[in-house]
Each structure stands twice: as structure tokens, then as C-alpha cells.
Design a protein around this motif. Structure first.
Motif, PDB file in Angstrom:
ATOM      1  N   GLN A 613       0.808  -1.209   0.000  1.00  0.00           N
ATOM      2  CA  GLN A 613       0.000   0.000   0.000  1.00  0.00           C
ATOM      3  C   GLN A 613       0.848   1.269   0.000  1.00  0.00           C
ATOM      4  N   ALA A 614       2.152   1.130   0.291  1.00  0.00           N
ATOM      5  CA  ALA A 614       3.020   2.310   0.332  1.00  0.00           C
ATOM      6  C   ALA A 614       3.663   2.616  -1.012  1.00  0.00           C
ATOM      7  N   ALA A 615       3.503   1.722  -2.005  1.00  0.00           N
ATOM      8  CA  ALA A 615       4.186   1.913  -3.288  1.00  0.00           C
ATOM      9  C   ALA A 615       3.732   3.187  -3.989  1.00  0.00           C
ATOM     10  N   LYS A 616       2.466   3.585  -3.786  1.00  0.00           N
ATOM     11  CA  LYS A 616       1.958   4.779  -4.460  1.00  0.00           C
ATOM     12  C   LYS A 616       2.419   6.066  -3.791  1.00  0.00           C
ATOM     13  N   SER A 617       3.086   5.942  -2.637  1.00  0.00           N
ATOM     14  CA  SER A 617       3.474   7.130  -1.884  1.00  0.00           C
ATOM     15  C   SER A 617       4.930   7.517  -2.104  1.00  0.00           C
ATOM     16  N   VAL A 618       5.625   6.850  -3.003  1.00  0.00           N
ATOM     17  CA  VAL A 618       7.024   7.185  -3.272  1.00  0.00           C
ATOM     18  C   VAL A 618       7.180   7.482  -4.758  1.00  0.00           C
ATOM     19  N   ARG A 619       8.146   8.331  -5.039  1.00  0.00           N
ATOM     20  CA  ARG A 619       8.436   8.701  -6.424  1.00  0.00           C
ATOM     21  C   ARG A 619       9.723   8.016  -6.872  1.00  0.00           C
ATOM     22  N   GLY A 620       9.787   7.692  -8.163  1.00  0.00           N
ATOM     23  CA  GLY A 620      10.950   7.010  -8.683  1.00  0.00           C
ATOM     24  C   GLY A 620      11.975   7.951  -9.280  1.00  0.00           C
ATOM     25  N   GLU A 621      13.253   7.702  -9.006  1.00  0.00           N
ATOM     26  CA  GLU A 621      14.373   8.424  -9.614  1.00  0.00           C
ATOM     27  C   GLU A 621      15.359   7.394 -10.150  1.00  0.00           C
ATOM     28  N   VAL A 622      15.758   7.564 -11.390  1.00  0.00           N
ATOM     29  CA  VAL A 622      16.710   6.652 -12.019  1.00  0.00           C
ATOM     30  C   VAL A 622      17.979   7.432 -12.327  1.00  0.00           C
ATOM     31  N   TYR A 623      19.125   6.892 -11.902  1.00  0.00           N
ATOM     32  CA  TYR A 623      20.427   7.518 -12.122  1.00  0.00           C
ATOM     33  C   TYR A 623      21.201   6.624 -13.088  1.00  0.00           C
ATOM     34  N   LEU A 624      21.668   7.225 -14.187  1.00  0.00           N
ATOM     35  CA  LEU A 624      22.281   6.447 -15.266  1.00  0.00           C
ATOM     36  C   LEU A 624      23.757   6.786 -15.401  1.00  0.00           C
ATOM     37  N   SER A 625      24.562   5.749 -15.574  1.00  0.00           N
ATOM     38  CA  SER A 625      25.963   5.916 -15.945  1.00  0.00           C
ATOM     39  C   SER A 625      26.076   5.655 -17.442  1.00  0.00           C
ATOM     40  N   ILE A 626      26.562   6.646 -18.175  1.00  0.00           N
ATOM     41  CA  ILE A 626      26.542   6.613 -19.643  1.00  0.00           C
ATOM     42  C   ILE A 626      27.940   6.357 -20.184  1.00  0.00           C
ATOM     43  N   ASP A 627      28.018   5.487 -21.181  1.00  0.00           N
ATOM     44  CA  ASP A 627      29.281   5.264 -21.896  1.00  0.00           C
ATOM     45  C   ASP A 627      29.399   6.339 -22.982  1.00  0.00           C
ATOM     46  N   GLU A 628      30.135   7.403 -22.667  1.00  0.00           N
ATOM     47  CA  GLU A 628      30.200   8.546 -23.569  1.00  0.00           C
ATOM     48  C   GLU A 628      31.031   8.279 -24.813  1.00  0.00           C
ATOM     49  N   SER A 629      31.713   7.140 -24.862  1.00  0.00           N
ATOM     50  CA  SER A 629      32.470   6.815 -26.082  1.00  0.00           C
ATOM     51  C   SER A 629      31.552   6.372 -27.215  1.00  0.00           C
ATOM     52  N   VAL A 630      30.312   6.031 -26.881  1.00  0.00           N
ATOM     53  CA  VAL A 630      29.352   5.620 -27.907  1.00  0.00           C
ATOM     54  C   VAL A 630      28.745   6.878 -28.534  1.00  0.00           C
ATOM     55  N   PRO A 631      28.755   7.000 -29.855  1.00  0.00           N
ATOM     56  CA  PRO A 631      28.127   8.178 -30.490  1.00  0.00           C
ATOM     57  C   PRO A 631      26.646   8.274 -30.127  1.00  0.00           C
ATOM     58  N   ASP A 632      26.202   9.490 -29.843  1.00  0.00           N
ATOM     59  CA  ASP A 632      24.797   9.746 -29.490  1.00  0.00           C
ATOM     60  C   ASP A 632      24.354   8.942 -28.275  1.00  0.00           C
ATOM     61  N   ALA A 633      25.272   8.738 -27.330  1.00  0.00           N
ATOM     62  CA  ALA A 633      24.937   7.917 -26.155  1.00  0.00           C
ATOM     63  C   ALA A 633      23.752   8.491 -25.389  1.00  0.00           C
ATOM     64  N   TYR A 634      23.746   9.806 -25.180  1.00  0.00           N
ATOM     65  CA  TYR A 634      22.664  10.427 -24.413  1.00  0.00           C
ATOM     66  C   TYR A 634      21.336  10.368 -25.162  1.00  0.00           C
ATOM     67  N   GLU A 635      21.395  10.371 -26.496  1.00  0.00           N
ATOM     68  CA  GLU A 635      20.161  10.345 -27.273  1.00  0.00           C
ATOM     69  C   GLU A 635      19.416   9.026 -27.071  1.00  0.00           C
ATOM     70  N   TYR A 636      20.146   7.922 -26.962  1.00  0.00           N
ATOM     71  CA  TYR A 636      19.491   6.637 -26.726  1.00  0.00           C
ATOM     72  C   TYR A 636      18.773   6.639 -25.377  1.00  0.00           C
ATOM     73  N   ALA A 637      19.431   7.203 -24.352  1.00  0.00           N
ATOM     74  CA  ALA A 637      18.804   7.249 -23.026  1.00  0.00           C
ATOM     75  C   ALA A 637      17.569   8.142 -23.055  1.00  0.00           C
ATOM     76  N   ARG A 638      17.637   9.274 -23.743  1.00  0.00           N
ATOM     77  CA  ARG A 638      16.474  10.161 -23.812  1.00  0.00           C
ATOM     78  C   ARG A 638      15.315   9.494 -24.558  1.00  0.00           C
TER      79      ARG A 638
END
Length: 791
Positions: A613-638
Motif C-alpha cells: 500500500q506504500a508503493a503509491k506514496s514514493v516517487r521514482g528516480e533513475v540515475y544512469l551511468s553513460i558510456d560517452e564513447s558511444v556516439p549519441d549515447a545520451y540520445e538513446y537514453a532520452r
């Protein structure tokens, strides 16, 4: 034009005599044959480039005002304590901003709730669900090759374009897309209900005195080189003009009349320069609408100069041409058989040249130590002080060049040719370098000031960019476990840390005053929890109480078995209490600095320990570690975030964030500096070509006597290198002095970034090297014996 016997008319009313003499000069400028026209055109091009920059500068206030007005008119937040109730004239709107390859894309989802819903500025009708209206620049980008990743994130059908009134700049990327179901996201869920766009109650902001100081100094520093170049341009053709002046004396004009005729010739070139400058301005205005610099673009229609400032430029340029010419000829003796400038001139005096920089420092001195706490800086003293210091360079440089080249000794043939030429015409060499020196001095001072106050406008975010590079807030109703799995399967994502976050209180959140004691609740799997705490051991179903942190140390206080704690609901529409009873045996754990720079407090739970019953009372945050050597790495995550929910808001992490106004001023400086550097290069090239044209016969004579072209080419390079080296040395000295004074005025510790100082000097030198390289092909064409041919 002349009296019988070939004598020029003179005498009569002094006022009419001045007008007549200036008119004769104008006639001579355009009726002197091919040489006269070439001289007038060269002067006009130099003046015209400066006039175009001045006209563009006078249009800047109108551009900024227009951008601000359009930005304010399209504000889409409900101002005040509460949003309006649903009605026939309300609109639901949600932010869907994104980025694509470091370019910001302004996105909005809209859902009208009735026929009277307000239309966004620049939009003629609401797009249906699944459709969108876009800015012209975004349409072009979406249609371009290589934008497939952006099309996946903005998949709506284009049914129209946003008009100019809805865009702050011609190259802005923006869209409005039709949507449904936004009502569930109102009140904290990312959507807003409003009746009108814009801020109905704008309040004036207090202006930061340091930012005002930066703006004043930027304006003076950018405009001073322009004024210097205009003053230099009206003196093109000095040596040939001397011969014409001697001829005028031979047919009967007196010294005063001759000087006025020379001023009239300069005025003719400046008047033609006004015409060319207007043409350059129109061309530049249209070109400005097709480019974007430092993320800024403008509409050509906004580049309208203030009528008063444009009139001031129109009057000031010809007047300055007359005054500069008369000032240049003040110590010249013009006789029928020649001009006595060809003899060794009297040595320049130093004492009066030092008065200008000393006076500039005197104007700035009363504001030393003022800082931002003691009111605004006096704009007149600031402008006058900086202006006098920079003008002091133009006064000191001719003396410095003359003094140094007079002491230069032996060397090769190229060196001797260059030194002798500089000794005979050090003033001309100094005039060519003046603009560069002024620009470099101003740039050094501004760079020191920006670097000194940067810490006041750049604040650390506390985000540990070595552990994560992106954060995604998961909208309500989207399961966090599924979100984490989808991000884990996204290309270029190396690690996913998913945490639920909420708050616990010792009483109901629905009471009149709310809970007396509040603490945090963090939920996640064991690897995620270890990012925020030092856990003795961990398995699914475990709970921990943290030993307190810098913000919330009430976890141990509330850790009493059997005590009821109340969870704050993530949605404000749900007013039911979610109660959790503290069990016995919760393990203490030590809080550590997590992904953000603070230590959490309260309770930690693994996913299995969180009551259903408490699951609806919390908000989700996701923290990502990105491999910046991949072209357009951030675009895939977005794209993954958008696929989960269009209202999911990915945020790139950065170690610092900079004040937007400070950033705008700095970007404006870069844009203005680019324009000034283009002006410097173009004006120097015109000046160099004019100098080579005047020396055509001399260079041809040297070639005819057997001088090698390589030697003459090197001599031209030395003639450029020696004055520019002296100019940059003087500019560095004055720039450092001005920078130190400005830092002391803002009450900022004085420090010198020598890499930036050398970089600014290097940019000035690079412009001169480029101009010299461009002038070598014309020089080679002049180095021919047939240049002695005459008519």
C-alpha cells in the motif's frame, strides 16, 4: 572652380568658406580619375565595415527587448497560489523539453478543455492528439539526414509551423503537440492548467551591480576597436594625398584652405562609407536570421537600429572624418613644392599621452572596493574610465613604435628595408595596429573580470558525475522496476541505479499543520542502497535506519517499534493516509555521500520490505551511468525515457551550474567579439592593400634593381611583425592594469590566468598573420618591373 590664372577662389564669409572648401574636397575625391576613385572606395569600405557594426550594435537593445517580450508572452505556468478550475476557457499544458546533440528543443504537450482555451503565441489552431506544429528550424532538423533518433523522440505528425511571435529566435527548436489525459498530471505531475499565456503580474527584478558593470565594459570594449578602425580608414592614401595638397598650394590655396579640402576628401569617403555601411548592414541583418552563435539566434526584423542612435552614427562618422583629418594635419607644413612630412618629423612627446590612461584610472579609483553590496556602479565613471584607458593605447602606441624602431640596428636586407620604412612612417604602422591593440587589451581585462567573478555565478550542483551522468524522474504511475530494466537494456547505458524516494511524518499529512517530525524514506535494491549508505549486509526484505545526516537527523528518533508513521502521498489528489508501523529489529547503518553531495537520513528499505500500500506514496528516480564513447549515447537514453512516458524528464548532470544572466552576457561577448574580429581582419586587409598600392612604384623600382622577391616579402612581414609585437605588449600591460582595477572594483581577489592572457594576445596575432598571408598574393603581383610604367 578656379579664378583666371588657375588660382583657387578664397576669402569671403568664413562659414561659407568652410562649406566651399569641404565641397571642393568632395569634388576632388570623386573627380580625381581612377586613383581618386580607388582611394575613395578603399576609405568607404573601411568606414562602411565600421558603420555596419555600429548599426548592428545600435539594434541590440531592440533585439533583447523583442526576445524578452516574446519569452514573457509565451510563459505557460499558472501564476499565483492555485491553478484555475477546469472550464471552457482553460488549457492543459505540460513541458516536454529535450536536447538533441547539445541543442535545446522546447517541447509542449497541449490539451484544450474547451472552445475558449487560449492559443499559444504563434499558433493559429490547436494540433489534434498525435499532431504537432513546429518551428521552421525544427522542421528542417527533423527532415535532415541523421536525425532519426530525434524523430523517434518527437514522433508526431507535422501539421503546421509556429509563427515568429511564438519564437524568441529564428533558429529556435520548438514544437507544440496535441495530447490527451494531461489532467491526471496536474498538481505536481508536470502539467499546468491555465487561462492565459504570459505573466499577468510581472515584478521587476533587482539588477546585480556586477552584471551591470560587465555589460557596460563589454559595450565599451566591443565598440572602441570599431571607432579606432573608422578613424584609421579616413586616413587612407596619406602619401598620395600629400602630393595633391602640395599641388593645391602651387595653384594658390593657403594652408587653412588646403587642410579643409583634405578634410572634404575624407568626408566624401566617409559619406560613401555610410552608404556602403547601410548596404553591409542590410546584408548582415538578413544573414543573421540564418545563423546561430552560442545557442543564440535573432529575427532579421528585430535588428532595427534605434532611430536616435542611427542618426547619431550618421552625423558622427562624417564629423569624425573631418576632425581626424584636421588633427592629423595640424603639425604638417604644406608648401607648393612638397609636404614637410617627408623630412624627419619632430619626436613625439610622451607626457600628454600618459594623461589619458592616468585620467581613466582616476575615474575608476573612487569605485575600488565597492562590490555588489554598495549600490550600482556609476555608469558614467565606468564608461569614461574604460574609454580613456583604451584610447590611451592609441596615443601611446605611436610613441612606443617610434621610440623602439629608432633604436633598431643592423640586420639583413629585409630587416633593414622594414626598419627604415618604419622609421619613415611609424605613425602609419601604429594606426594599423591600434585596433588590434585596443581589442586585445579590452579582451584581456574582460577575461580577467569574468574569471574573477565566475565563482559568484557558478555554483556546484553536488552531482557526482563520475558515478552517474544522467537522472530521470519517473512520472507517477510508471513502475520503477520496469523502468530500470528498460534503461539497463538501452545502448550506451553502463549502470542503472533506481531509487524510490518519499517522506515519513509522525502524524497525518492531512492535518492543519502537518507532521511535527519528518524524515526521509529511500527504497531500492541492495546495490542501489549501497550508493547512499554503508551497509553491514544486505538482502531483499532488509530495512535500515540511518544515523542521521546534515538535513534530517530524525530517523533514529522515530525508530521505535510499534510507532505509526505516515507517508506523504506522491499525488496531491489522493488525501488518504498511508500508514506504516515501525517493526522491531531495524539495523542501523552509516550514511555516506551518495550520488548527490549530501548524506541521507531516515529509513532505507529494500524493495521486498516496502508494504504494497506504500508503493503509491514514493516517487521514482533513475540515475544512469553513460558510456560517452558511444556516439549519441545520451540520445538513446532520452529516447528510452520518452518511450516510458513523454513527461519523463531526463536531466544531464554537471558538476556546476551557471547563472543564466551571467551566461547570456558571456555569450553576448563571444558573439560580439566574433563580429569585431571579422571587422579587424577585413579592415586590416583593406589597409594593407592600400599601403601596398601606394608603394607600387617603390617596390617595382627595388625589383628592377635586382632585389629578390623573397627579400621584399620578408620585409613586408617584418613591417607587420614589429608593430604588432609592440602593440600586443602595450595591450597586455593596459589590459592587465584595467583587469586588476575592475576586479578591485567588484571586491574580488586579484588573480591572473596567464593562459587566457596569452590566448587573447595569440588571437590578435593570429588575425594579423592571416591578413598578412592574404596580402602576399597581391604583393607578388606588384613585384614586377612593369609597375614603373606610368601615364
Amino acid at each position: 572652380m578656379s579664378e583666371p590664372g588657375g588660382r583657387l577662389p578664397h576669402g569671403g564669409n568664413r562659414k561659407w568658406g568652410l562649406a566651399r572648401d569641404l565641397g571642393l574636397g568632395v569634388r576632388f575625391a570623386f573627380s580625381g580619375g581612377r586613383e581618386g576613385w580607388i582611394r575613395a572606395v578603399l576609405t568607404a569600405v573601411g568606414v562602411g565595415l565600421g558603420v555596419a557594426v555600429l548599426l548592428l550594435t545600435t539594434a541590440v537593445p531592440n533585439v533583447l527587448a523583442a526576445r524578452h517580450d516574446r519569452e514573457q508572452a509565451r510563459l505557460d505556468w499558472a501564476f499565483g497560489e492555485s491553478q484555475p478550475a477546469r472550464a471552457d476557457d482553460t488549457l492543459l499544458i505540460a513541458q516536454a523539453d529535450t536536447e538533441f546533440r547539445d541543442k535545446d528543443v522546447r517541447g509542449r504537450l497541449v490539451e484544450p478543455e474547451g472552445a475558449g482555451a487560449p492559443l499559444p503565441p504563434g499558433v493559429s489552431r490547436f494540433p489534434a492528439a498525435g499532431d504537432m506544429v513546429v518551428s521552421p528550424a525544427l522542421k528542417e532538423l527533423l527532415d535532415a539526414d541523421g536525425s532519426q533518433l530525434l524523430r523517434q523522440r518527437v514522433p508526431y505528425r507535422i501539421v503546421g509551423t509556429i509563427g515568429r511571435t511564438g519564437l524568441v529566435g529564428s533558429q529556435e527548436l520548438a514544437y507544440y503537440a496535441g495530447a490527451t489525459g494531461l489532467g491526471s498530471h496536474v498538481d505536481g505531475g508536470g502539467a499546468t492548467r491555465l487561462r492565459t499565456f504570459g505573466n499577468p503580474n510581472p515584478t521587476p527584478e533587482r539588477t546585480d551591480p556586477v552584471l551591470v558593470l560587465l555589460v557596460l565594459v563589454v559595450i565599451v570594449v566591443l565598440l572602441m576597436p570599431v571607432a579606432v578602425f573608422i578613424a584609421a580608414a579616413v586616413r587612407f592614401g596619406g602619401e598620395r594625398r600629400d602630393r595633391r595638397l602640395a599641388a593645391l598650394r602651387l595653384i594658390g590655396s593657403d594652408g587653412r584652405m588646403t587642410r579643409r579640402i583634405a578634410a572634404g576628401e575624407a568626408m566624401a569617403g566617409s559619406l560613401l562609407g555610410l552608404v556602403l555601411g547601410s548596404v553591409f548592414f542590410v546584408i548582415g541583418r538578413e544573414a543573421a536570421g540564418t545563423v546561430e552563435v552560442m545557442g543564440m539566434s535573432v529575427w532579421p526584423g528585430d535588428l532595427n537600429p534605434s532611430p536616435l542612435l542611427a542618426a547619431l552614427v550618421t552625423l558622427a562618422v562624417p564629423t569624425a572624418a573631418v576632425l581626424v583629418t584636421l588633427f592629423a594635419l595640424r603639425g604638417v607644413v604644406i608648401e607648393p613644392l612638397g609636404v614637410v612630412r617627408a623630412a624627419k618629423p619632430a619626436r613625439r612627446r610622451l607626457w600628454w599621452r600618459l594623461l589619458m590612461p592616468v585620467a581613466g584610472l582616476a575615474l575608476l579609483f573612487p569605485m575600488i572596493g565597492q562590490g555588489r553590496e554598495n549600490g550600482d556602479f556609476n555608469e558614467y565613471l565606468v564608461t569614461g574610465g574604460v574609454l580613456l584607458l583604451l584610447v590611451g593605447i592609441t596615443a601611446l602606441l605611436p610613441w612606443l613604435v617610434e621610440t623602439v624602431v629608432a633604436r633598431l640596428g643592423r640586420g639583413g636586407v629585409a630587416w633593414q628595408l622594414a626598419v627604415r620604412r618604419l622609421q619613415l612612417s611609424s605613425g602609419t604602422a601604429a594606426r594599423m595596429v591600434n585596433g588590434i591593440a585596443v581589442a586585445v587589451a579590452g579582451a584581456i581585462a574582460l577575461q580577467m573580470l569574468f574569471a574573477g567573478v565566475d565563482g559568484d555565478y557558478s555554483k556546484p550542483t553536488g552531482q557526482d558525475v563520475t558515478r552517474a551522468q544522467m537522472q530521470v524522474r519517473v512520472p507517477d504511475g510508471v513502475p520503477l522496476d520496469d523502468t530500470a530494466r528498460k534503461f539497463a537494456g538501452t545502448e550506451a547505458v553502463r549502470k542503472v541505479t533506481a531509487l524510490w524516494e518519499g517522506y515519513l511524518g509522525d502524524s497525518s499529512w492531512n492535518g492543519e499543520n502537518g507532521p511535527d517530525t519528518i524524515t526521509e524514506l529511500t527504497v531500492g535494491d541492495c546495490p542501489a542502497l549501497r550508493e547512499v549508505a554503508d551497509l553491514p549486509s544486505c538482502k531483499d526484505g532488509d530495512m535500515f535506519v540511518l544515523d542521521g545526516d546534515e538535513y534530517s537527523a530524525d530517523g533514529p528518533k522515530l525508530n521505535r517499534p510499534g510507532k505509526k508513521l505516515y507517508l506523504e502521498n506522491a499525488s496531491s489528489e489522493d488525501t488518504r493516509d498511508t500508514v506504516w508501523t515501525v517493526p522491531a529489529g531495524i539495523v542501523p547503518a552509516k550514511s555516506v555521500k551518495g550520488l548527490v553531495d549530501y548524506e541521507r537520513g531516515g529509513f532505507l528499505m529494500t524493495r521486498g520490505a516496502l508494504p504494497a500500500q506504500a508503493a503509491k506514496s514514493v516517487r521514482g528516480e533513475v540515475y544512469l551511468s553513460i558510456d560517452e564513447s558511444v556516439p549519441d549515447a545520451y540520445e538513446y537514453a532520452r529516447n528510452t525515457a520518452f518511450a516510458l512516458d513523454p513527461l519523463a524528464s531526463p536531466m544531464d548532470w554537471a558538476s556546476t551550474r551557471q547563472d543564466t544572466k551571467f551566461t547570456s552576457i558571456r555569450n553576448g561577448l563571444f558573439v560580439g567579439s566574433a563580429c569585431v574580429l571579422l571587422l579587424i581582419g577585413a579592415s586590416l586587409l583593406v589597409s594593407q592593400l592600400e599601403q601596398l598600392r601606394e608603394r607600387k612604384k617603390l617596390l617595382s623600382s627595388l625589383v628592377a634593381f635586382g632585389t629578390r622577391r623573397r627579400t621584399l616579402g620578408l620585409s613586408v612581414l617584418w613591417q607587420t611583425a614589429i608593430p604588432i609585437a609592440l602593440g600586443l605588449l602595450l595591450a597586455t600591460t593596459v589590459g592587465l592594469t584595467l583587469g586588476i582595477v575592475l576586479l578591485k572594483m567588484t571586491d574580488t581577489p586579484v588573480s591572473v590566468d596567464w593562459a587566457s592572457v596569452l590566448g587573447m594576445a595569440g588571437c590578435g596575432a593570429a588575425v594579423v598573420v592571416l591578413v598578412t598571408a592574404l596580402s602576399l598574393p597581391p604583393l607578388m603581383r606588384l613585384l614586377r618591373p612593369d609597375g614603373l610604367r606610368t601615364e
